[in-house]
Enzyme design. Structure first.
Site, PDB file in Angstrom:
ATOM      1  N   HIS A 239       0.847  -1.198   0.000  1.00  0.00           N
ATOM      2  CA  HIS A 239       0.000   0.000   0.000  1.00  0.00           C
ATOM      3  C   HIS A 239       0.882   1.247   0.000  1.00  0.00           C
ATOM      4  CE1 HIS A 239      -2.877   2.979   1.510  1.00  0.00           C
ATOM      5  NE2 HIS A 239      -3.845   2.141   1.211  1.00  0.00           N
ATOM      6  N   CYS A 277      -3.877   2.304  -4.528  1.00  0.00           N
ATOM      7  CA  CYS A 277      -4.816   3.109  -3.744  1.00  0.00           C
ATOM      8  C   CYS A 277      -4.915   4.481  -4.409  1.00  0.00           C
ATOM      9  CB  CYS A 277      -4.349   3.222  -2.299  1.00  0.00           C
ATOM     10  SG  CYS A 277      -5.446   4.260  -1.332  1.00  0.00           S
ATOM     11  N   HIS A 304      -7.868   0.074  -4.162  1.00  0.00           N
ATOM     12  CA  HIS A 304      -8.709   0.902  -3.287  1.00  0.00           C
ATOM     13  C   HIS A 304      -9.231   2.047  -4.141  1.00  0.00           C
ATOM     14  CE1 HIS A 304      -6.504  -0.064   0.789  1.00  0.00           C
ATOM     15  NE2 HIS A 304      -7.136  -1.098   0.292  1.00  0.00           N
ATOM     16  N   ASP A 357     -12.885   2.567  -0.974  1.00  0.00           N
ATOM     17  CA  ASP A 357     -12.075   2.936   0.186  1.00  0.00           C
ATOM     18  C   ASP A 357     -12.709   4.178   0.814  1.00  0.00           C
ATOM     19  OD1 ASP A 357      -9.959   2.891   1.924  1.00  0.00           O
ATOM     20  OD2 ASP A 357      -8.602   3.972   0.594  1.00  0.00           O
ATOM     21  N   HIS A 358     -13.106   4.054   2.012  1.00  0.00           N
ATOM     22  CA  HIS A 358     -13.739   5.153   2.779  1.00  0.00           C
ATOM     23  C   HIS A 358     -15.072   5.563   2.140  1.00  0.00           C
ATOM     24  CE1 HIS A 358      -9.422   6.460   4.012  1.00  0.00           C
ATOM     25  NE2 HIS A 358      -9.655   5.185   4.213  1.00  0.00           N
ATOM     26  N   TYR A 374     -15.161   4.604   7.661  1.00  0.00           N
ATOM     27  CA  TYR A 374     -15.716   3.276   7.371  1.00  0.00           C
ATOM     28  C   TYR A 374     -17.195   3.177   7.725  1.00  0.00           C
ATOM     29  CZ  TYR A 374     -11.200   1.902   5.824  1.00  0.00           C
ATOM     30  OH  TYR A 374     -10.044   1.815   5.082  1.00  0.00           O
TER      31      TYR A 374
HETATM   32  C1  DNO Z   1      -6.966   3.376   5.334  1.00  0.00           C
HETATM   33  C2  DNO Z   1      -6.309   2.221   4.827  1.00  0.00           C
HETATM   34  C3  DNO Z   1      -4.982   1.881   5.507  1.00  0.00           C
HETATM   35  C4  DNO Z   1      -4.469   0.622   4.899  1.00  0.00           C
HETATM   36  C5  DNO Z   1      -3.099   0.230   5.312  1.00  0.00           C
HETATM   37  C6  DNO Z   1      -2.635  -0.874   4.424  1.00  0.00           C
HETATM   38  O1  DNO Z   1      -8.116   3.516   5.159  1.00  0.00           O
HETATM   39  O2  DNO Z   1      -6.206   2.282   3.456  1.00  0.00           O
HETATM   40  O3  DNO Z   1      -5.180   1.625   6.854  1.00  0.00           O
HETATM   41  O4  DNO Z   1      -5.302  -0.418   5.295  1.00  0.00           O
HETATM   42  O5  DNO Z   1      -2.236   1.278   5.249  1.00  0.00           O
HETATM   43  O6  DNO Z   1      -1.515  -1.481   4.947  1.00  0.00           O
END
Ligand code: DNO
Length: 398
Positions: A239, A277, A304, A357-358, A374
């Site tokens: 990531h 991401c 993500h 993501d989020h 989340y």
């Molecule tokens: C946040 C996430 C991070 C991710 C870590 C992966 O929302 O994208 O916490 O899980 O950095 O290792």
């Protein structure tokens, strides 16, 4: 794409029965109860898998665990300090036990001290929803007035320090305490909730570590874990730094095109891959997200999808609606679908796991105690929008 949803396990206020209503078919989760550095026992992984499978009996939409996010890397490994050899052995054992449970992808990161960083967890947008926000000036305020670090002149210009001073004077106690909490462990997946002293102690440990040292320590880690991942048919998905810029004077080594290029050249293996991401990479204005995708498309094991709107200072940003930010989601989803088409020619399972993501905190979620970013409804909205784009891009001509 494998439509996935992150779940923080049985303690997550969001329940599997709710996730099942989102059109996701896969769960991304981690054993957050296991302290960072400890080995993940086979049985505990299996237990988590069983919880997910058992819940399937009550619903038609079956859920399965496709990605581990994450196994955090202990700071002693990043520093090659004290018991790091034993910690690496534990990491290898965890990879082995995850593989035995037939999960094939592990997401991880190599950010020093803390995982992702935001400065405000309830930033109100004009539509009245709450978003996560990163304000660069607030990082300076955190360093100068909360940690009370002395060497900030080395990292920040005089005018920025003055600006921070003015801004700090306007902040009330609640805002200061929220900032402190957001940075030092208020986010889900944070490995530790730091105290000020502990945070400063950690910073001290990194005093002599520059970018090259951290890169070397990471390369050594890769040399140890990638062969184990290869043998067990596991794909490691690194990531990016979130946000991809230096914070607190600490080096960052997974922030841009050159960093990933360096990392993939260190160890050439299909098991050495990335988590693409979008939101993280796009929050550095120098990153060309489309170019990064094109260059490393074959290395992408996990995606993500999140969007952001950058401020004029080019460092601060607010998390936007999935289709409303700086990144053109139609363009990026088109690229993902093309990559899947390419993989289809070679691999049986060509679908790339992706999670929204989020999400914003809106409607009923505003009255619940949820992990920041989340929410159920906001993420469902994001997934619904993404699905709409996928469907419209894959529709056959009638
Ligand atoms: C946040 C996430 C991070 C991710 C870590 C992966 O929302 O994208 O916490 O899980 O950095 O290792």
């Amino acid at each position: 794409m494998e439509l996935s949803f992150r779940w923080y396990g049985p303690n997550d206020p969001v329940k599997l029965t709710e996730i099942r209503q989102s059109n996701a078919n896969f769960i991304v989760t981690s054993l957050h109860q296991i302290p960072t550095g400890d080995k993940w026992p086979y049985e505990e992984i299996k237990r988590r898998k069983n919880i997910i499978h058992k819940s399937n009996l009550y619903g038609l939409n079956k859920l399965d665990w496709n990605v581990v996010e994450s196994i955090p890397v202990h700071n002693n490994i990043k520093l090659r300090h004290s018991n790091y050899k034993r910690l690496i052995d534990n990491y290898k054992d965890s990879i082995f036990n995850i593989a035995k449970n037939k999960i094939k992808i592990i997401c991880y990161n190599f950010m020093p001290i803390i995982d992702w960083t935001r400065t405000q967890l309830d930033f109100k947008l004009p539509s009245d929803v709450h978003a996560l926000r990163f304000n660069y000036i607030h990082i300076l305020i955190f360093e100068k007035y909360i940690l009370k670090l002395r060497d900030i002149e080395k990292r920040y210009s005089r005018s920025l320090i003055l600006k921070a001073e003015k801004e700090f004077k306007k902040m009330n106690n609640k805002q200061i305490s929220n900032l402190k909490c957001a940075v030092m462990g208020g986010l889900p997946a944070a490995e530790t909730k730091y105290t000020i002293n502990k945070f400063k102690e950690m910073l001290k440990l990194y005093d002599d570590i520059n970018k090259n040292d951290l890169r070397n320590n990471f390369s050594e880690f890769l040399k140890q874990i990638i062969p184990v991942a290869e043998e067990n048919n596991i794909k490691m998905a690194l990531h990016p730094d979130d946000p991809p810029m230096e914070l607190f004077g600490l080096p960052r080594i997974v922030s841009n095109y050159d960093d990933y290029n360096f990392i993939f050249n260190q160890y050439n293996s299909r098991s050495n891959g990335m988590t693409f991401c979008v939101g993280s990479l796009a929050s550095n204005y120098k990153n060309n997200i489309y170019k990064i995708f094109e260059k490393f498309s074959q290395k992408i094991h996990f995606i993500h999808l999140r969007n952001i709107i950058k401020d004029n200072d080019k460092k601060s940003f607010t998390e936007s609606g999935h289709l409303d930010g700086d990144v053109n989601f139609i363009k990026i989803i088109k690229k993902i679908l093309n990559e899947e088409r390419r993989r289809k020619k070679t691999y049986k399972n060509f679908h790339i796991p992706m999670r929204p993501d989020h999400g914003h905190c809106l409607l009923d979620d505003k009255y619940k105690k949820l992990n920041p970013g989340y929410s159920v409804i906001g993420r469902m909205k994001g997934l619904a929008e993404i699905r709409g784009v996928i469907e419209s891009l894959t529709i056959k001509n009638d």
